[in-house]
Design a protein around this motif. Structure first.
Motif, short mmCIF file in Angstrom:
data_model
loop_
_atom_site.label_atom_id
_atom_site.label_comp_id
_atom_site.label_asym_id
_atom_site.label_seq_id
_atom_site.Cartn_x
_atom_site.Cartn_y
_atom_site.Cartn_z
N SER A 1 0.82 -1.21 0.00
CA SER A 1 0.00 0.00 0.00
C SER A 1 0.86 1.26 0.00
O SER A 1 0.51 2.26 -0.64
CB SER A 1 -0.92 0.02 1.23
N SER A 2 1.97 1.23 0.72
CA SER A 2 2.85 2.41 0.77
C SER A 2 3.48 2.68 -0.58
O SER A 2 3.59 3.83 -1.01
CB SER A 2 3.94 2.21 1.83
N LEU A 3 3.90 1.64 -1.26
CA LEU A 3 4.48 1.81 -2.59
C LEU A 3 3.44 2.35 -3.56
O LEU A 3 3.75 3.21 -4.39
CB LEU A 3 5.04 0.47 -3.09
N GLN B 1 1.91 6.10 -1.57
CA GLN B 1 2.92 7.13 -1.42
C GLN B 1 3.81 7.24 -2.67
O GLN B 1 4.14 8.34 -3.09
CB GLN B 1 3.78 6.87 -0.17
N GLY B 2 4.19 6.09 -3.22
CA GLY B 2 5.03 6.11 -4.41
C GLY B 2 4.28 6.49 -5.67
O GLY B 2 4.78 7.23 -6.51
N ILE C 1 11.00 5.13 0.11
CA ILE C 1 10.07 4.11 0.59
C ILE C 1 10.80 2.78 0.78
O ILE C 1 10.60 2.10 1.80
CB ILE C 1 8.89 3.95 -0.38
N PHE C 2 11.64 2.42 -0.17
CA PHE C 2 12.39 1.16 -0.06
C PHE C 2 13.36 1.18 1.12
O PHE C 2 13.62 0.15 1.73
CB PHE C 2 13.14 0.86 -1.36
N PHE C 3 13.89 2.37 1.44
CA PHE C 3 14.76 2.50 2.61
C PHE C 3 13.99 2.17 3.89
O PHE C 3 14.46 1.41 4.74
CB PHE C 3 15.33 3.92 2.68
N MET D 1 0.45 2.01 -10.00
CA MET D 1 1.61 1.55 -9.24
C MET D 1 1.34 0.18 -8.65
O MET D 1 2.25 -0.68 -8.62
CB MET D 1 1.97 2.55 -8.14
N TYR D 2 0.14 -0.04 -8.17
CA TYR D 2 -0.24 -1.38 -7.69
C TYR D 2 0.02 -2.42 -8.78
O TYR D 2 0.66 -3.45 -8.54
CB TYR D 2 -1.72 -1.42 -7.32
#
Length: 218
Positions: free
Chosen positions: A110-112, A115-116, A126-128, A179-180
């Motif tokens: 969901s964050s990717l 937010q991404g 985000i990956f960090f 993005m999903y």
């Protein structure tokens, strides 16, 4: 004497239900839970952000933040990962260790996506956070409910009160869905559900596909 075989099967599983707002994730989680209950598999449902006392407080901040101060996109990202850290350490991992299956209404994907994709935050950031907070915890199964953003917005408009995210425009949800779909193309352990169809058809498809997946662990 031989030990009785554990009815919870080989080991606990981490199942995540994903999709944009209005796709029907909450109902899907209940369907999965009912199926596991019928198979005598211990399970819990958790939601993101939330499901621990501290994470629920963070959820309230995110959903109903101060109207007199702008919630910065990266502040939102950090709040979400703070809530996720509490949930993983205090609920998800302890449950999995006790052989309890976990059904999550949203997780790291969901964050990717939001937010991404929606907020256009650099995915490196985000990956960090993902590496630091989530680590090696990955879903054993991701159930993605795919719905056209226009149809999803039509659904959520019927809710009494829209939260911070739900008030975003159509373009935001189009970016989020795209993005999903991009990230899902890299995931093998998934079930793809067409959530544009009538609700009873969607629920029937979830039951059928999840039942087939579950057969591997019976």
């Amino acid at each position: 004497m031989h030990e009785m075989k554990n009815k919870n099967h080989k080991k606990s599983k981490f199942i995540v239900v994903e999709g944009i707002d209005g796709s029907g994730k909450t109902n899907a989680c209940q369907i999965i839970k009912h199926k596991l209950d019928k198979n005598q598999i211990k399970n819990i449902i958790v939601r993101e952000p939330g499901s621990t006392p501290l994470s629920e407080k963070i959820r309230k901040i995110i959903k109903n933040h101060c109207p007199y101060e702008t919630l910065h996109q990266k502040t939102l990202l950090l709040l979400i990962y703070a809530a996720r850290m509490q949930l993983i350490k205090n609920k998800i991992q302890p449950s999995l260790k006790k052989n309890i299956w976990v059904i999550a209404d949203r997780h790291d994907l969901s964050s990717l996506a939001y937010q991404g994709g929606g907020f256009k935050i650099n995915k490196k950031h985000i990956f960090f956070l993902k590496k630091m907070i989530v680590g090696k915890l990955t879903p054993d199964l991701t159930i993605y409910l795919d719905i056209q953003p226009k149809k999803a917005l039509h659904r959520i408009l019927f809710r009494n009160q829209l939260d911070f995210i739900e008030k975003k425009n159509l373009e935001f949800f189009i970016r989020t869905r795209n993005m999903y779909l991009k990230m899902l193309s890299k995931i093998n352990k998934k079930i793809f559900i067409n959530a544009n169809l009538k609700i009873n058809i969607v629920h029937h498809d979830i039951i059928n596909q999840f039942t087939e997946w579950l057969k591997k662990y019976k």
